[in-house]
Design a protein around this motif. Sequence first.
Motif, mmCIF file in Angstrom:
data_model
loop_
_atom_site.group_PDB
_atom_site.id
_atom_site.type_symbol
_atom_site.label_atom_id
_atom_site.label_comp_id
_atom_site.label_asym_id
_atom_site.label_seq_id
_atom_site.Cartn_x
_atom_site.Cartn_y
_atom_site.Cartn_z
ATOM 1 N N ILE A 43 0.853 -1.186 0.000
ATOM 2 C CA ILE A 43 0.000 0.000 0.000
ATOM 3 C C ILE A 43 0.887 1.233 0.000
ATOM 4 C CG2 ILE A 43 -1.812 1.259 1.236
ATOM 5 C CD1 ILE A 43 -2.368 -1.494 2.665
ATOM 6 N N ARG A 44 0.558 2.201 -0.878
ATOM 7 C CA ARG A 44 1.321 3.444 -0.910
ATOM 8 C C ARG A 44 0.477 4.540 -1.557
ATOM 9 N NH1 ARG A 44 2.733 1.155 -5.639
ATOM 10 N NH2 ARG A 44 3.148 2.546 -7.358
ATOM 11 N N ARG A 45 0.957 5.769 -1.482
ATOM 12 C CA ARG A 45 0.342 6.896 -2.190
ATOM 13 C C ARG A 45 1.223 7.263 -3.375
ATOM 14 N NH1 ARG A 45 -2.764 11.140 1.666
ATOM 15 N NH2 ARG A 45 -3.744 9.595 3.028
ATOM 16 N N ASP A 46 0.562 7.522 -4.496
ATOM 17 C CA ASP A 46 1.273 7.923 -5.711
ATOM 18 C C ASP A 46 0.227 8.419 -6.706
ATOM 19 O OD1 ASP A 46 3.298 8.356 -7.554
ATOM 20 O OD2 ASP A 46 4.010 6.288 -7.549
ATOM 21 N N GLU B 224 -5.962 2.652 3.692
ATOM 22 C CA GLU B 224 -4.522 2.437 3.889
ATOM 23 C C GLU B 224 -4.235 1.463 5.029
ATOM 24 O OE1 GLU B 224 -2.150 6.244 2.605
ATOM 25 O OE2 GLU B 224 -4.004 6.839 3.630
ATOM 26 N N ASN B 225 -5.255 1.018 5.714
ATOM 27 C CA ASN B 225 -5.087 0.021 6.760
ATOM 28 C C ASN B 225 -4.693 -1.302 6.094
ATOM 29 O OD1 ASN B 225 -5.364 -1.927 8.765
ATOM 30 N ND2 ASN B 225 -7.269 -1.076 9.562
ATOM 31 N N PRO B 226 -3.590 -1.903 6.519
ATOM 32 C CA PRO B 226 -3.164 -3.164 5.898
ATOM 33 C C PRO B 226 -4.194 -4.282 5.985
ATOM 34 C CG PRO B 226 -1.407 -2.268 7.240
ATOM 35 C CD PRO B 226 -2.639 -1.441 7.517
ATOM 36 N N ASP B 227 -5.003 -4.295 7.039
ATOM 37 C CA ASP B 227 -6.054 -5.304 7.183
ATOM 38 C C ASP B 227 -7.398 -4.594 7.246
ATOM 39 O OD1 ASP B 227 -7.747 -7.393 7.703
ATOM 40 O OD2 ASP B 227 -6.898 -7.869 9.664
ATOM 41 N N PRO B 228 -8.070 -4.450 6.096
ATOM 42 C CA PRO B 228 -9.326 -3.701 6.091
ATOM 43 C C PRO B 228 -10.506 -4.455 6.714
ATOM 44 C CG PRO B 228 -8.867 -4.551 3.904
ATOM 45 C CD PRO B 228 -7.681 -4.896 4.768
ATOM 46 N N GLY B 229 -10.289 -5.671 7.152
ATOM 47 C CA GLY B 229 -11.340 -6.411 7.837
ATOM 48 C C GLY B 229 -12.294 -7.129 6.898
ATOM 49 N N SER C 48 -2.692 -10.613 5.062
ATOM 50 C CA SER C 48 -1.736 -9.592 5.476
ATOM 51 C C SER C 48 -0.981 -9.006 4.297
ATOM 52 C CB SER C 48 -0.722 -10.210 6.448
ATOM 53 O OG SER C 48 -1.410 -10.708 7.560
ATOM 54 N N PRO C 49 -0.650 -7.720 4.364
ATOM 55 C CA PRO C 49 0.050 -7.046 3.280
ATOM 56 C C PRO C 49 1.562 -7.180 3.387
ATOM 57 C CG PRO C 49 -0.555 -5.488 4.937
ATOM 58 C CD PRO C 49 -1.118 -6.821 5.368
#
Length: 174
Positions: free
Chosen positions: A5-8, A58-63, A152-153
């Motif tokens: 996950i990142r911003r770009d 951006e949460n690695p585990d969005p549930g 997991s990410p």
Amino acid sequence: METAIRRDTAPAYVAELLDITTSDQTVIRARHMYDGERLVQLADSYVPVDVAEAAGVENPDPGLGGIISRMRDAGFEQTEAIEEITQYPATSVEAEAFGVEVGSQLLQITHTGYTKTGRAVEVTVPARAPAGRRGAYLRLQVAKAAEDSNPSPSPAGPPLTRESRCARALRWRS
């Protein structure tokens, strides 16, 4: 599955689908999906920053239900999706990543999720092996967000192009 996950910024055609400029930041969730050790799909999801922040994308585990459910919870429920299906020849990097011959036909389905107001809130651009048909379009009514869980990410990778995604997949596998 591995997720980074990142911003770009998004590629021009994705920015156009999201109705943002090519200089606007997005949150990108880059996923690699495997069948055992074999890479079977690369999927990069682009989400406008305001939607991502409201929904916790951006949460690695969005549930349970993943980011689609988190978007719904934040008021960005997807009620329609359009999927553009294209077929293209694998580059040498893609061929190595997918374990196919250079020039083998790969399948890409560009998924765009829309809210009831017509706003595009997610564009996912996966590449898959083997290929399918070229030029087909699907318009889907979304009845309910997915109810699957997300693994997991992994750490973020380089800017996304077909070749860089495949090269990254090869590095992650080794």
